[in-house]
Design an enzyme around this catalytic site. Sequence first.
Site, PDB file in Angstrom:
ATOM      1  N   PHE A  97      -9.029   4.974 -13.256  1.00 15.11           N
ATOM      2  CA  PHE A  97      -9.172   4.004 -12.186  1.00 15.11           C
ATOM      3  C   PHE A  97     -10.536   3.346 -12.202  1.00 15.11           C
ATOM      4  CE2 PHE A  97      -5.447   6.273 -10.824  1.00 15.11           C
ATOM      5  CZ  PHE A  97      -4.652   5.226 -10.376  1.00 15.11           C
ATOM      6  N   ASN A 118       0.800  -1.233   0.000  1.00 14.25           N
ATOM      7  CA  ASN A 118       0.000   0.000   0.000  1.00 14.25           C
ATOM      8  C   ASN A 118       0.829   1.278   0.000  1.00 14.25           C
ATOM      9  OD1 ASN A 118      -2.400  -1.420  -0.012  1.00 14.25           O
ATOM     10  ND2 ASN A 118      -2.458  -1.562   2.226  1.00 14.25           N
ATOM     11  N   LYS A 158       3.758   4.105  -1.214  1.00 16.83           N
ATOM     12  CA  LYS A 158       4.187   4.705  -2.473  1.00 16.83           C
ATOM     13  C   LYS A 158       5.528   4.147  -2.905  1.00 16.83           C
ATOM     14  CE  LYS A 158       5.814   9.180  -4.170  1.00 16.83           C
ATOM     15  NZ  LYS A 158       5.447   9.043  -5.578  1.00 16.83           N
ATOM     16  N   GLU A 164       0.628  -1.556 -12.780  1.00 20.75           N
ATOM     17  CA  GLU A 164      -0.750  -1.621 -12.226  1.00 20.75           C
ATOM     18  C   GLU A 164      -1.494  -2.867 -12.702  1.00 20.75           C
ATOM     19  OE1 GLU A 164      -0.739   0.613 -10.097  1.00 20.75           O
ATOM     20  OE2 GLU A 164       0.339   2.310 -10.929  1.00 20.75           O
ATOM     21  N   ARG A 197      18.055   2.239 -15.041  1.00 22.62           N
ATOM     22  CA  ARG A 197      19.264   1.427 -14.888  1.00 22.62           C
ATOM     23  C   ARG A 197      19.497   0.557 -16.133  1.00 22.62           C
ATOM     24  NH1 ARG A 197      19.742  -1.529  -9.312  1.00 22.62           N
ATOM     25  NH2 ARG A 197      20.728   0.433  -8.780  1.00 22.62           N
ATOM     26  N   TRP A 214     -12.480   2.216  -9.967  1.00 25.87           N
ATOM     27  CA  TRP A 214     -13.536   2.598  -9.022  1.00 25.87           C
ATOM     28  C   TRP A 214     -14.230   3.899  -9.446  1.00 25.87           C
ATOM     29  CZ3 TRP A 214      -8.419   1.949  -7.710  1.00 25.87           C
ATOM     30  CH2 TRP A 214      -7.685   3.095  -7.466  1.00 25.87           C
ATOM     31  N   LYS A 218       5.866   1.805  -5.895  1.00 31.45           N
ATOM     32  CA  LYS A 218       5.829   0.608  -6.751  1.00 31.45           C
ATOM     33  C   LYS A 218       6.174   0.938  -8.201  1.00 31.45           C
ATOM     34  CE  LYS A 218       1.618   0.061  -5.192  1.00 31.45           C
ATOM     35  NZ  LYS A 218       1.670   1.015  -4.063  1.00 31.45           N
ATOM     36  N   THR A 219       5.463   1.918  -8.743  1.00 30.94           N
ATOM     37  CA  THR A 219       5.704   2.290 -10.140  1.00 30.94           C
ATOM     38  C   THR A 219       7.056   2.978 -10.290  1.00 30.94           C
ATOM     39  OG1 THR A 219       3.350   2.490 -10.602  1.00 30.94           O
ATOM     40  CG2 THR A 219       4.830   3.702 -12.055  1.00 30.94           C
ATOM     41  N   THR A 220       7.355   3.887  -9.370  1.00 29.69           N
ATOM     42  CA  THR A 220       8.608   4.638  -9.518  1.00 29.69           C
ATOM     43  C   THR A 220       9.826   3.729  -9.354  1.00 29.69           C
ATOM     44  OG1 THR A 220       8.242   5.408  -7.258  1.00 29.69           O
ATOM     45  CG2 THR A 220       7.750   6.950  -9.033  1.00 29.69           C
TER      46      THR A 220
END
Length: 173
Positions: free
Chosen positions: A68, A12, A14, A105, A26, A70, A16-18
Amino acid sequence: MKKSLLMIHTGNGKGKTTAALGLAFRAVGHGFKVSVIQFIKGGRRSGEIETAARLSDLIDFNVTGRGFTWQSDDLEKDAALARKAWETAKEKIRSGRYRLVILDEMTYLFKYGMLDEDEVIEFLADRPESVHIVITGRSASEKLCAAADLVTEMNAVKHPFASGISAQKGIEY
Ligand code: ATP
Ligand code: MG
């Protein structure tokens, strides 16, 4: 020993994507081509799209989906887009052209039943030997994690949203 890895960034917090984009940064430095498939489109035009456009010979960046789930007014349309995006992703992976493929995602598509997780796991197990994969998204299932070589769970110790601070340009998008 060289081995291609299946990596999962979940949790949960911040990052994951970055973190996945950090791997792209790299990998490009070693001359590896990278493909990014963003399965859920954010509300704002992200900085990474602009950066990737400047590096288009090195990074192939694909944004799919409509925002999104939702907030969706038409889940069937979302599901159709998700399936189409997965077909595109499969082609990119199969081609062997990319040394790193980021499926950003993706876990949400499993959660909402828009993609068959077993099919994805099976496909990824048979991918070309040279292709590293990163899947990002909250709530990665036990099955997906079991299939992976590396799983990192981002843990939210503190996030500015909780103090009512809105999304900051260049940080959140
Ligand atoms: P980033 O793209 O910054 O690496 P992420 O991929 O880990 O974040 P997502 O789950 O994809 O996060 O959510 C996207 C947005 O939600 C980001 O703008 C991110 O800052 C925000 N976010 C992530 N974690 C939290 C949290 N714990 N509370 C509120 N917002 C969050
Ligand atoms: Mg993300």
